[in-house]
Scaffold this motif. Structure first.
Motif, PDB file in Angstrom:
ATOM      1  N   ALA A   1     -56.071  -5.306  21.017  1.00 53.47           N
ATOM      2  CA  ALA A   1     -55.070  -5.482  22.066  1.00 53.47           C
ATOM      3  C   ALA A   1     -55.068  -6.921  22.581  1.00 53.47           C
ATOM      4  O   ALA A   1     -54.003  -7.517  22.785  1.00 53.47           O
ATOM      5  CB  ALA A   1     -55.322  -4.511  23.212  1.00 53.47           C
ATOM      6  N   GLU A   2     -56.251  -7.495  22.756  1.00 59.04           N
ATOM      7  CA  GLU A   2     -56.344  -8.883  23.213  1.00 59.04           C
ATOM      8  C   GLU A   2     -55.751  -9.830  22.180  1.00 59.04           C
ATOM      9  O   GLU A   2     -55.023 -10.763  22.528  1.00 59.04           O
ATOM     10  CB  GLU A   2     -57.801  -9.244  23.505  1.00 59.04           C
ATOM     11  CG  GLU A   2     -58.347  -8.553  24.738  1.00 59.04           C
ATOM     12  CD  GLU A   2     -59.849  -8.728  24.918  1.00 59.04           C
ATOM     13  OE1 GLU A   2     -60.505  -9.390  24.084  1.00 59.04           O
ATOM     14  OE2 GLU A   2     -60.378  -8.167  25.906  1.00 59.04           O
TER      15      GLU A   2
ATOM     16  N   MET B   1     -53.460  -9.157  20.078  1.00 56.37           N
ATOM     17  CA  MET B   1     -52.018  -8.932  20.031  1.00 56.37           C
ATOM     18  C   MET B   1     -51.322  -9.333  21.333  1.00 56.37           C
ATOM     19  O   MET B   1     -50.109  -9.290  21.421  1.00 56.37           O
ATOM     20  CB  MET B   1     -51.725  -7.451  19.752  1.00 56.37           C
ATOM     21  CG  MET B   1     -52.127  -6.974  18.384  1.00 56.37           C
ATOM     22  SD  MET B   1     -51.925  -5.173  18.194  1.00 56.37           S
ATOM     23  CE  MET B   1     -50.148  -4.984  18.396  1.00 56.37           C
ATOM     24  N   HIS B   2     -52.102  -9.681  22.360  1.00 52.49           N
ATOM     25  CA  HIS B   2     -51.566 -10.000  23.691  1.00 52.49           C
ATOM     26  C   HIS B   2     -50.760  -8.822  24.229  1.00 52.49           C
ATOM     27  O   HIS B   2     -49.620  -8.980  24.673  1.00 52.49           O
ATOM     28  CB  HIS B   2     -50.728 -11.279  23.665  1.00 52.49           C
ATOM     29  CG  HIS B   2     -51.446 -12.448  23.071  1.00 52.49           C
ATOM     30  ND1 HIS B   2     -52.481 -13.091  23.720  1.00 52.49           N
ATOM     31  CD2 HIS B   2     -51.314 -13.061  21.867  1.00 52.49           C
ATOM     32  CE1 HIS B   2     -52.940 -14.065  22.950  1.00 52.49           C
ATOM     33  NE2 HIS B   2     -52.246 -14.067  21.822  1.00 52.49           N
ATOM     34  N   THR B   3     -51.365  -7.655  24.162  1.00 55.57           N
ATOM     35  CA  THR B   3     -50.699  -6.444  24.613  1.00 55.57           C
ATOM     36  C   THR B   3     -51.719  -5.503  25.239  1.00 55.57           C
ATOM     37  O   THR B   3     -52.876  -5.866  25.429  1.00 55.57           O
ATOM     38  CB  THR B   3     -49.952  -5.759  23.433  1.00 55.57           C
ATOM     39  OG1 THR B   3     -49.099  -4.754  23.963  1.00 55.57           O
ATOM     40  CG2 THR B   3     -50.904  -5.152  22.419  1.00 55.57           C
ATOM     41  N   SER B   4     -51.289  -4.295  25.549  1.00 58.05           N
ATOM     42  CA  SER B   4     -52.164  -3.326  26.196  1.00 58.05           C
ATOM     43  C   SER B   4     -52.890  -2.447  25.172  1.00 58.05           C
ATOM     44  O   SER B   4     -52.448  -2.300  24.030  1.00 58.05           O
ATOM     45  CB  SER B   4     -51.334  -2.417  27.116  1.00 58.05           C
ATOM     46  OG  SER B   4     -50.493  -1.577  26.335  1.00 58.05           O
TER      47      SER B   4
ATOM     48  N   LEU C   1     -50.628   0.373  23.915  1.00 54.03           N
ATOM     49  CA  LEU C   1     -49.753   0.058  22.790  1.00 54.03           C
ATOM     50  C   LEU C   1     -50.534   0.097  21.481  1.00 54.03           C
ATOM     51  O   LEU C   1     -50.022   0.571  20.463  1.00 54.03           O
ATOM     52  CB  LEU C   1     -49.081  -1.294  22.962  1.00 54.03           C
ATOM     53  CG  LEU C   1     -47.999  -1.586  21.921  1.00 54.03           C
ATOM     54  CD1 LEU C   1     -46.769  -0.726  22.183  1.00 54.03           C
ATOM     55  CD2 LEU C   1     -47.629  -3.041  21.919  1.00 54.03           C
TER      56      LEU C   1
ATOM     57  N   THR D   1     -43.994  -4.532  16.088  1.00 55.88           N
ATOM     58  CA  THR D   1     -45.296  -4.190  16.658  1.00 55.88           C
ATOM     59  C   THR D   1     -46.327  -3.985  15.560  1.00 55.88           C
ATOM     60  O   THR D   1     -47.459  -4.466  15.658  1.00 55.88           O
ATOM     61  CB  THR D   1     -45.189  -2.932  17.536  1.00 55.88           C
ATOM     62  OG1 THR D   1     -44.281  -3.200  18.611  1.00 55.88           O
ATOM     63  CG2 THR D   1     -46.546  -2.545  18.102  1.00 55.88           C
TER      64      THR D   1
ATOM     65  N   ASN E   1     -47.260  -7.286  14.143  1.00 52.42           N
ATOM     66  CA  ASN E   1     -48.130  -8.003  15.076  1.00 52.42           C
ATOM     67  C   ASN E   1     -49.564  -7.488  14.971  1.00 52.42           C
ATOM     68  O   ASN E   1     -50.520  -8.266  14.957  1.00 52.42           O
ATOM     69  CB  ASN E   1     -47.592  -7.866  16.499  1.00 52.42           C
ATOM     70  CG  ASN E   1     -48.316  -8.746  17.489  1.00 52.42           C
ATOM     71  OD1 ASN E   1     -48.977  -9.713  17.137  1.00 52.42           O
ATOM     72  ND2 ASN E   1     -48.190  -8.395  18.755  1.00 52.42           N
TER      73      ASN E   1
END
Length: 99
Positions: A50-51, A53-56, A59, A75, A78
């Motif tokens: 997640a880090e 991918m700069h996401t939660s 996700l 997604t 990514n």
């Protein structure tokens, strides 16, 4: 007598009107499995992915959920990039040409 005996499974799915949906689900399952395997090999946690991918984390959970058909190609691409891979999708003819 069953009309589907001896027919191609893709033909059966097409007759049922679900070929594209089944194919898309199968593709998503394969990509999710490959991402999970890459994470195991590289010892990457869901939090770390997640880090990257700069996401939660939520996700990431959805991207790795084989049953969640709602993930976009962007997604999944990514996520693949975050484990050093890429997603490749190609168009193929419906059937092999008859020779």
């Amino acid at each position: 007598m069953n009309a589907n005996i001896g027919s191609d499974f893709d033909d059966f799915l097409a007759e049922q009107g679900i070929l594209e949906e089944v194919s898309a689900t199968a593709l998503k399952r394969v990509i999710a499995w490959q991402l999970t395997e890459a994470m195991k090999e590289q010892k990457i946690s869901k939090k770390a992915l997640a880090e990257r991918m700069h996401t939660s984390r939520t996700l990431v959970d959805r991207a790795l959920d084989e049953r969640d058909p709602g993930m976009t190609i962007a997604t999944l691409a990514n996520a693949a990039k975050a484990v050093g891979c890429r997603v490749e999708i190609r168009l193929l003819p419906d059937h092999e040409p008859v020779v």
